[in-house]
Design an enzyme around this catalytic site. Structure first.
Site, mmCIF file in Angstrom:
data_model
loop_
_atom_site.group_PDB
_atom_site.id
_atom_site.type_symbol
_atom_site.label_atom_id
_atom_site.label_comp_id
_atom_site.label_asym_id
_atom_site.label_seq_id
_atom_site.Cartn_x
_atom_site.Cartn_y
_atom_site.Cartn_z
ATOM 1 N N SER A 1 0.857 -1.183 0.000
ATOM 2 C CA SER A 1 0.000 0.000 0.000
ATOM 3 C C SER A 1 0.890 1.229 0.000
ATOM 4 O O SER A 1 2.090 1.134 0.277
ATOM 5 C CB SER A 1 -0.903 0.022 1.240
ATOM 6 O OG SER A 1 -0.101 0.158 2.411
ATOM 7 N N ASN B 1 21.077 -9.555 3.267
ATOM 8 C CA ASN B 1 21.404 -8.137 3.440
ATOM 9 C C ASN B 1 22.084 -7.590 2.196
ATOM 10 O O ASN B 1 22.092 -8.228 1.138
ATOM 11 C CB ASN B 1 22.312 -7.971 4.665
ATOM 12 C CG ASN B 1 23.651 -8.652 4.461
ATOM 13 O OD1 ASN B 1 23.720 -9.750 3.920
ATOM 14 N ND2 ASN B 1 24.732 -8.010 4.880
ATOM 15 N N CYS C 1 25.161 -7.422 1.450
ATOM 16 C CA CYS C 1 26.322 -8.191 0.980
ATOM 17 C C CYS C 1 26.065 -9.691 0.944
ATOM 18 O O CYS C 1 27.005 -10.476 0.792
ATOM 19 C CB CYS C 1 27.545 -7.874 1.838
ATOM 20 S SG CYS C 1 28.010 -6.132 1.817
ATOM 21 N N GLU D 1 25.345 -12.113 3.039
ATOM 22 C CA GLU D 1 25.881 -13.102 3.969
ATOM 23 C C GLU D 1 25.087 -13.216 5.260
ATOM 24 O O GLU D 1 25.363 -14.093 6.073
ATOM 25 C CB GLU D 1 27.355 -12.802 4.301
ATOM 26 C CG GLU D 1 27.594 -11.851 5.459
ATOM 27 C CD GLU D 1 27.377 -10.385 5.119
ATOM 28 O OE1 GLU D 1 27.618 -9.528 5.984
ATOM 29 O OE2 GLU D 1 26.978 -10.094 3.980
#
Length: 752
Positions: free
Chosen positions: A214, A414, A416, A418
């Site tokens: 929304s 995330n 990177c 990991e």
């Protein structure tokens, strides 16, 4: 020609004085101070400040690093010596920074109260351990400044972190300070940035759920992203629940524009709200499952061609891939694309539950579009070959091998790739990171696993403390961080370990050492977390987790650990006392902190034996010091050899004068099979309870190569099958002045 001294007096410029300064700082280094001094004096001008001479001296020495890596050490020593003359130490820095309101009142009060004890603990001689690249990285972004002038020394920064993290216990502060300042391990960049500051945001990465499909849900999430980015955090955001292009909007009787216009807004927010006020660019990774009907336009977002209105090049793209998609590609089957508004809950399930729901929706005819699975894989690989992304993460492996599976379904990683944590509209997952510097544990007798075990336990203890002293940018982060207490301890300098021990990166000996290091760190981290639980209690959501049932990460991989450590006793202790942290080990990139400590990045093989590195801190010549030292021992480090390495783009493989045993050890990443890289990652996997930022490297990638790597990584059971795909530029940069020939001044060989 006059030189202006620090106190304002003037004196005549002198080659002897510059030479003596260079000589005084060259103790133990294989450099020629007079050669550096002569270059410096030739560039002096009337009225130059002595501080400017120091900068010129350092830059001149740094530019000679291709002759010997000790010149980079001399350059750093010059800058450290100058900084120590300009600054007054910990207490002085604290007073100056307190006046402009950067530091927390608690930190300032503690330093003021314990001034003398802290002065006894701190050792400013350790500032001289950095090389030029490492020091300049600290100078550019890490050391705190007052009105643009550096106020603290590197040792002051390490002590600031130790005080902020270890609390009021001077013995604990000393333990942490000594390990940080001697380079045994380091906390992550946000912790080094912000420890002791009023906004003490020490977490490295954050995993957000799109709050709701929304306008209010999207913009509430955007605000959370801005608040996190403001305080130096990288972001992973999953958007599987956003309806696709053309889907109906009931409230307005209109149709949806899909994810691309929305992502352009997130793109501009990442550009506007940088991390820590100019310290690092804002960075958002966007995660999408490949059944989403906007997947094809998603894959085009970073491409260099096409209409700008359909591009968002500052975002990092990532795929959250279910096993079913890989199976359909392998079978050359059809693949149905859905929109969340009509095919609900696909991102909420994994494994057999996902297969049942997906096939049910197919049978019900709820698909927006049906394509060949291989056609979509082709588009994925084309995007990766052109842009290096999207990342490839395997949803089922991430969830089936998770110690947080009792909390729900993990829907993204995330920035990177990991960190593996559950994030929901009510909870934003975060992680606090650190990395162990593996080269510190190489001795004349081999690798010191006992020392690695001890340092790992200290690092885990302090990462757990970070959670308690941390500033959380949003309430959702605080709720998640305190309930599940995840931390991530990684490594840096694995390639340096192999260099120091004369092991080829893809040898069986290196592979075994890699596995033993991972196993040692996992055992130590669990032991430390169990000891913390004994003292402070388990994390709130411990009950029902795999580890509460005696299931360790290697059990989830169906792997058997070695007999190096007593796993049976550890399992008994955890059964009795539990653990303090839901997650413990994550293999992150470590780019900046490895630069500071002078190590190769994370578990990566080296990219080149000599290259020019261009960063926010400047331009630096990087030489593989281990290769130089080995060649020196054999009387082979000559100008001719150096020029040959440069001419061969940092490779030693085609230089006849270099012995074969050194060629095997000093192959670069382009000369190592990616199958071996994936195997090493899979060998670590049973001892990594989160995941690994695994880059894959192909000089000239082809569709067949990329496809084969993806399937090999998937079948090896990796959670992160690929972070970035790294490839070489289409043309090699021309070298700088080799063999007396003046050539174009560009990169010697770009590092990733």
């Amino acid at each position: 020609m006059d030189v202006i001294k620090r106190d304002g007096r003037t004196e005549k410029a002198s080659l002897d004085k510059v030479t003596r300064r260079a000589e005084a700082l060259s103790d133990g280094l294989k450099v020629e101070p007079i050669a550096v001094a002569q270059r410096v004096v030739s560039g002096l001008y009337d009225g130059i400040k002595v501080t400017e001479i120091d900068v010129f001296l350092a830059e001149t020495a740094g530019s000679m690093a291709a002759e010997h890596p000790d010149y980079a050490k001399l350059a750093a020593r010059v800058m450290v010596s100058s900084l120590q003359k300009e600054t007054g130490g910990l207490w002085d820095a604290t007073q100056k920074l307190a006046k402009i309101g950067i530091l927390s009142d608690e930190y300032v009060s503690f330093v003021d109260t314990h001034k003398h004890e802290l002065e006894e603990l701190i050792d400013y001689r350790r500032d001289y351990q950095f090389d030029y690249f490492g020091y300049k990285t600290l100078e550019r972004s890490y050391l705190l400044k007052v009105n643009g002038e550096i106020a603290e020394r590197p040792q002051d920064m390490f002590m600031r972190v130790a005080i902020a993290v270890a609390g009021n216990d001077l013995d604990e502060i000393k333990e942490l300070y000594d390990l940080l300042s001697q380079g045994y391990y380091t906390h992550a960049t946000p912790t080094l940035f912000n420890a002791g500051c009023k906004m003490q945001q020490l977490s490295s990465c954050f995993l957000l759920a799109m709050q709701d499909d929304s306008i209010s849900g999207i913009y509430d999430t955007l605000k959370d992203c801005a608040l996190i980015s403001k305080s130096a955090g990288g972001i992973g955001l999953h958007i599987h629940n956003i309806r696709a292009t053309g889907a109906p909007i009931i409230g307005t009787n209109g149709i949806s524009n899909g994810i691309v216009p929305m992502l352009k807004v997130f793109n501009e927010t990442a550009r506007y709200v940088d991390q820590g006020g100019g310290k690092r660019k804002g960075s958002f990774a966007i995660y999408l499952e490949p059944w989403h009907a906007d997947i094809e336009s998603f894959l085009d977002l970073r491409k260099n061609h096409g209409k700008e209105e359909f591009r968002a090049r500052d975002l990092f793209l990532s795929l959250w891939v279910p096993d079913l998609f890989m199976q359909r590609v392998e079978e050359d089957g059809d693949w149905t694309l859905f929109s969340e508004h009509s095919a609900k809950g696909l991102s909420d399930v994994y494994g057999d539950d996902f297969v049942r729901l997906y096939e049910q929706y197919e049978q019900q005819g709820l698909g927006v579009k049906t394509i060949k699975a291989r056609s979509l894989m082709t588009q994925i690989i084309e995007s990766q070959a052109e842009t290096g992304t999207p990342y490839m993460l395997y949803k089922d492996a991430c969830n089936e091998k998770s110690n947080q599976k009792n909390l729900g379904t993990i829907k993204s990683s995330n920035l990177c790739a990991e960190i593996m944590e559950v994030s929901t509209p009510e909870e934003t997952a975060a992680c606090n990171l650190a990395s162990v510097a593996l080269p510190k544990f190489v001795t004349q007798d081999g690798f010191d696993f006992d020392a690695l075990h001890r340092v790992t336990k200290v690092a885990i203890k302090n990462l757990d403390r970070v959670i308690d002293v941390n500033y959380h940018p949003t309430d959702k982060i605080e709720k998640s961080n305190h309930a599940h207490r995840p931390v991530g301890l990684g490594i840096q300098g694995l390639a340096d370990v192999f260099f120091k021990m004369h092991l080829a990166y893809d040898s069986e000996e290196a592979r075994k050492l890699n596995r033993d290091i991972a196993e040692t760190m996992y055992h130590a981290s669990l032991e430390a977390s169990c000891e913390q639980a004994q003292e402070k209690g388990t994390y709130d959501s411990y009950d029902g987790s795999p580890i509460s049932q005696g299931i360790f990460q290697f059990d989830l991989w169906q792997a058997e650990p070695s007999s190096r450590w007593d796993w049976h006793s550890l399992k008994q202790n955890i059964s009795q006392h539990g653990v303090r942290n839901s997650l413990l080990i994550a293999q992150m990139p470590t780019a900046s902190t490895a630069q500071i400590l002078g190590n190769t990045e994370a578990f990566e093989a080296q990219t080149s034996n000599i290259y020019k590195r261009q960063t926010l801190s400047g331009e630096f010549i990087i030489v593989n010091k281990h290769l130089v030292y080995d060649l020196e021992q054999r009387g082979l480090w000559t100008t001719e050899i150096r020029d040959n390495i440069i001419l061969h783009n940092g490779s030693v493989q085609d230089i006849p004068a270099i012995p074969d045993d050194l060629k095997a050890v000093y192959r670069n990443i382009w000369e190592i099979s990616q199958k071996a890289i994936i195997d090493m990652s899979a060998d670590r996997g049973p001892y990594v309870c989160q995941s690994q930022s695994l880059n894959l490297w192909l000089a000239s990638p082809t569709f067949a190569q990329i496809n084969a790597m993806h399937f090999y990584a998937w079948k090896k059971g990796l959670k992160t099958g690929m972070y970035y795909l790294r490839s070489k530029p289409s043309a090699n940069a021309v070298k700088v002045t080799v063999g007396g020939q003046q050539q174009d001044e560009d990169c010697l060989n770009c590092g990733a």
